[in-house]
Design a protein around this motif. Structure first.
Motif, PDB file in Angstrom:
ATOM      1  N   ASP A  34       0.776  -1.466  -0.012  1.00 41.78           N
ATOM      2  CA  ASP A  34      -0.112  -0.050   0.021  1.00 41.78           C
ATOM      3  C   ASP A  34       0.928   1.084  -0.038  1.00 41.78           C
ATOM      4  O   ASP A  34       0.491   2.274   0.417  1.00 41.78           O
ATOM      5  N   ALA A  35       1.978   1.231  -0.462  1.00 40.19           N
ATOM      6  CA  ALA A  35       2.799   2.438  -0.580  1.00 40.19           C
ATOM      7  C   ALA A  35       2.869   2.987  -1.839  1.00 40.19           C
ATOM      8  O   ALA A  35       3.315   4.298  -1.976  1.00 40.19           O
ATOM      9  N   GLY A  36       1.920   2.621  -2.850  1.00 40.41           N
ATOM     10  CA  GLY A  36       1.808   3.183  -4.061  1.00 40.41           C
ATOM     11  C   GLY A  36       3.253   3.262  -4.964  1.00 40.41           C
ATOM     12  O   GLY A  36       3.318   4.278  -5.868  1.00 40.41           O
ATOM     13  N   ALA A  37       4.108   2.532  -4.636  1.00 32.21           N
ATOM     14  CA  ALA A  37       5.381   2.608  -5.376  1.00 32.21           C
ATOM     15  C   ALA A  37       5.116   2.076  -6.612  1.00 32.21           C
ATOM     16  O   ALA A  37       4.751   1.099  -7.093  1.00 32.21           O
ATOM     17  N   GLU A  38       5.844   2.857  -7.640  1.00 32.82           N
ATOM     18  CA  GLU A  38       5.658   2.633  -9.119  1.00 32.82           C
ATOM     19  C   GLU A  38       7.006   3.091  -9.909  1.00 32.82           C
ATOM     20  O   GLU A  38       7.802   4.033  -9.215  1.00 32.82           O
ATOM     21  N   ILE A  39       7.542   1.976 -10.803  1.00 30.45           N
ATOM     22  CA  ILE A  39       8.756   2.152 -11.797  1.00 30.45           C
ATOM     23  C   ILE A  39       8.273   2.264 -12.884  1.00 30.45           C
ATOM     24  O   ILE A  39       7.778   1.247 -13.550  1.00 30.45           O
ATOM     25  N   VAL A  40       8.551   3.366 -13.652  1.00 35.86           N
ATOM     26  CA  VAL A  40       8.054   3.434 -15.140  1.00 35.86           C
ATOM     27  C   VAL A  40       9.472   3.944 -15.906  1.00 35.86           C
ATOM     28  O   VAL A  40      10.146   4.945 -15.437  1.00 35.86           O
ATOM     29  N   GLN A  41       9.741   3.286 -17.117  1.00 38.81           N
ATOM     30  CA  GLN A  41      10.852   3.466 -17.856  1.00 38.81           C
ATOM     31  C   GLN A  41      10.204   4.253 -19.249  1.00 38.81           C
ATOM     32  O   GLN A  41       9.241   3.621 -19.984  1.00 38.81           O
ATOM     33  N   GLU A  42      10.756   5.376 -19.333  1.00 37.60           N
ATOM     34  CA  GLU A  42      10.206   6.170 -20.607  1.00 37.60           C
ATOM     35  C   GLU A  42      11.559   6.338 -21.355  1.00 37.60           C
ATOM     36  O   GLU A  42      12.174   7.335 -21.041  1.00 37.60           O
ATOM     37  N   LYS A  43      11.809   5.674 -22.388  1.00 40.90           N
ATOM     38  CA  LYS A  43      13.123   5.984 -23.312  1.00 40.90           C
ATOM     39  C   LYS A  43      14.435   5.722 -22.329  1.00 40.90           C
ATOM     40  O   LYS A  43      14.837   4.799 -21.973  1.00 40.90           O
ATOM     41  N   ASN A  44      15.063   6.907 -22.055  1.00 40.26           N
ATOM     42  CA  ASN A  44      16.221   6.998 -21.332  1.00 40.26           C
ATOM     43  C   ASN A  44      15.867   7.721 -19.809  1.00 40.26           C
ATOM     44  O   ASN A  44      16.746   8.210 -19.270  1.00 40.26           O
ATOM     45  N   ASP A  45      14.723   7.531 -19.617  1.00 40.43           N
ATOM     46  CA  ASP A  45      14.261   8.164 -18.203  1.00 40.43           C
ATOM     47  C   ASP A  45      13.669   7.002 -17.407  1.00 40.43           C
ATOM     48  O   ASP A  45      12.713   6.180 -18.021  1.00 40.43           O
ATOM     49  N   ILE A  46      13.978   7.113 -16.189  1.00 34.51           N
ATOM     50  CA  ILE A  46      13.240   6.003 -15.020  1.00 34.51           C
ATOM     51  C   ILE A  46      12.581   6.952 -14.148  1.00 34.51           C
ATOM     52  O   ILE A  46      13.248   7.663 -13.291  1.00 34.51           O
ATOM     53  N   ASN A  52       5.575   8.721  -0.158  1.00 41.82           N
ATOM     54  CA  ASN A  52       6.199   9.620   0.690  1.00 41.82           C
ATOM     55  C   ASN A  52       7.922   9.833   0.269  1.00 41.82           C
ATOM     56  O   ASN A  52       8.086   8.785  -0.083  1.00 41.82           O
ATOM     57  N   ALA A  53       8.423  10.626   0.937  1.00 38.60           N
ATOM     58  CA  ALA A  53       9.904  10.866   0.429  1.00 38.60           C
ATOM     59  C   ALA A  53      10.615   9.628   1.081  1.00 38.60           C
ATOM     60  O   ALA A  53      11.596   9.148   0.304  1.00 38.60           O
ATOM     61  N   PHE A  54      10.336   8.989   2.326  1.00 36.61           N
ATOM     62  CA  PHE A  54      11.202   7.889   2.806  1.00 36.61           C
ATOM     63  C   PHE A  54      10.877   6.745   2.000  1.00 36.61           C
ATOM     64  O   PHE A  54      11.842   6.118   1.572  1.00 36.61           O
ATOM     65  N   LEU A  56      10.259   6.741  -1.249  1.00 37.99           N
ATOM     66  CA  LEU A  56      10.758   7.057  -2.462  1.00 37.99           C
ATOM     67  C   LEU A  56      12.429   6.585  -2.386  1.00 37.99           C
ATOM     68  O   LEU A  56      12.954   6.290  -3.470  1.00 37.99           O
ATOM     69  N   LYS A  57      12.952   7.247  -1.265  1.00 42.67           N
ATOM     70  CA  LYS A  57      14.298   7.029  -1.054  1.00 42.67           C
ATOM     71  C   LYS A  57      14.664   5.487  -1.163  1.00 42.67           C
ATOM     72  O   LYS A  57      15.798   4.844  -1.892  1.00 42.67           O
ATOM     73  N   ALA A  58      14.012   4.672  -0.701  1.00 40.77           N
ATOM     74  CA  ALA A  58      13.868   3.264  -0.361  1.00 40.77           C
ATOM     75  C   ALA A  58      14.012   2.750  -1.706  1.00 40.77           C
ATOM     76  O   ALA A  58      14.745   1.760  -2.094  1.00 40.77           O
ATOM     77  N   LEU A  59      12.885   2.942  -2.630  1.00 41.96           N
ATOM     78  CA  LEU A  59      12.662   2.826  -4.029  1.00 41.96           C
ATOM     79  C   LEU A  59      13.880   3.017  -4.834  1.00 41.96           C
ATOM     80  O   LEU A  59      14.479   2.145  -5.457  1.00 41.96           O
ATOM     81  N   ALA A  60      14.517   4.121  -4.570  1.00 41.64           N
ATOM     82  CA  ALA A  60      15.494   4.572  -5.351  1.00 41.64           C
ATOM     83  C   ALA A  60      16.596   3.742  -5.246  1.00 41.64           C
ATOM     84  O   ALA A  60      17.602   3.105  -6.038  1.00 41.64           O
ATOM     85  N   GLU A  61      17.206   3.360  -3.848  1.00 40.72           N
ATOM     86  CA  GLU A  61      18.163   2.422  -3.470  1.00 40.72           C
ATOM     87  C   GLU A  61      17.911   0.878  -4.209  1.00 40.72           C
ATOM     88  O   GLU A  61      18.970   0.412  -4.535  1.00 40.72           O
ATOM     89  N   ILE A  62      16.536   0.513  -4.132  1.00 43.19           N
ATOM     90  CA  ILE A  62      16.320  -0.661  -4.599  1.00 43.19           C
ATOM     91  C   ILE A  62      16.958  -0.656  -6.159  1.00 43.19           C
ATOM     92  O   ILE A  62      17.472  -1.820  -6.720  1.00 43.19           O
ATOM     93  N   VAL A  63      16.144   0.132  -6.817  1.00 41.59           N
ATOM     94  CA  VAL A  63      16.553   0.326  -8.351  1.00 41.59           C
ATOM     95  C   VAL A  63      18.107   0.366  -8.630  1.00 41.59           C
ATOM     96  O   VAL A  63      18.478  -0.218  -9.544  1.00 41.59           O
ATOM     97  N   LEU A  64      18.624   1.334  -8.100  1.00 44.71           N
ATOM     98  CA  LEU A  64      20.101   1.453  -8.130  1.00 44.71           C
ATOM     99  C   LEU A  64      21.016   0.174  -7.809  1.00 44.71           C
ATOM    100  O   LEU A  64      21.835  -0.176  -8.591  1.00 44.71           O
ATOM    101  N   GLY A  65      20.538  -0.453  -6.846  1.00 43.87           N
ATOM    102  CA  GLY A  65      21.010  -1.816  -6.492  1.00 43.87           C
ATOM    103  C   GLY A  65      20.897  -2.749  -7.473  1.00 43.87           C
ATOM    104  O   GLY A  65      21.663  -3.518  -7.581  1.00 43.87           O
ATOM    105  N   LYS A  66      19.525  -2.758  -7.999  1.00 41.96           N
ATOM    106  CA  LYS A  66      19.483  -3.933  -9.163  1.00 41.96           C
ATOM    107  C   LYS A  66      20.429  -3.549 -10.252  1.00 41.96           C
ATOM    108  O   LYS A  66      20.732  -4.495 -11.044  1.00 41.96           O
TER     109      LYS A  66
END
Length: 163
Positions: A34-46, A52-54, A56-66
């Motif tokens: 229920d965090a509404g987390a979403e990852i969308v790729q559009e050409k050269n943008d992710i 919330n910001a917390f 989002l930071k965790a989501l960014a860490e997951i994506v960068l780690g992967k």
């Protein structure tokens, strides 16, 4: 005359695989329920979105780690500042940099010419073409560029080695 191209490319298949792995992880993790987390790729943008910001930071860490695990250089990923709306929803864009920009290409050319070998290096669009009469000189330039890879603001690769 032998030549090769110095390039900065990101394998889009690996990016797609990393994003698929990140999506799988956020669907199975309890803290993203229920965090509404979403990852969308559009050409050269992710585009990353969360409640919330917390998160989002965790989501960014997951994506960068992967991305790092899949062999995508994080030097080619530019993180934009997160946007926090008045309702608290957060979003962030990660830009995938492809090719060399003007200043970076000039740094690559200067590094190739600093080897003092009989080669020519020239900027061609978003790549740098290195030519020379001797194949061994070109291989030495490749080795020198690989050795100085930490000095460059983006990851480099080589292709089109021709005789």
């Amino acid at each position: 005359m032998p030549s090769f191209d110095v390039v900065s490319e990101v394998n889009q298949d690996e990016v797609q695989n990393a994003l698929n792995q990140a999506n799988k992880e956020i669907t199975t993790r309890f803290d993203f329920k229920d965090a509404g987390a979403e990852i969308v790729q559009e050409k050269n943008d992710i585009k990353l979105r969360a409640v919330n910001a917390f998160k989002l930071k965790a989501l960014a860490e997951i994506v960068l780690g992967k991305l790092a695990k899949r062999g995508v250089s994080l030097k080619n990923i530019e993180q934009k500042e997160p946007d926090i709306s008045s309702t608290g929803k957060a979003s962030q864009t990660l830009v995938i940099k492809q090719g060399f920009e003007g200043d970076t290409a000039k740094i690559i050319v200067a590094a190739a010419k600093a080897t003092k070998l009989k080669i020519q290096a020239q900027i061609q669009g978003t790549d740098v073409r290195v030519t020379g009469k001797n194949r061994d000189d070109l291989q030495e330039v490749m080795a020198a560029l690989r050795a100085g890879v930490d000095d460059f603001p983006v990851a480099i690769g080589f292709k089109n080695f021709r005789d």
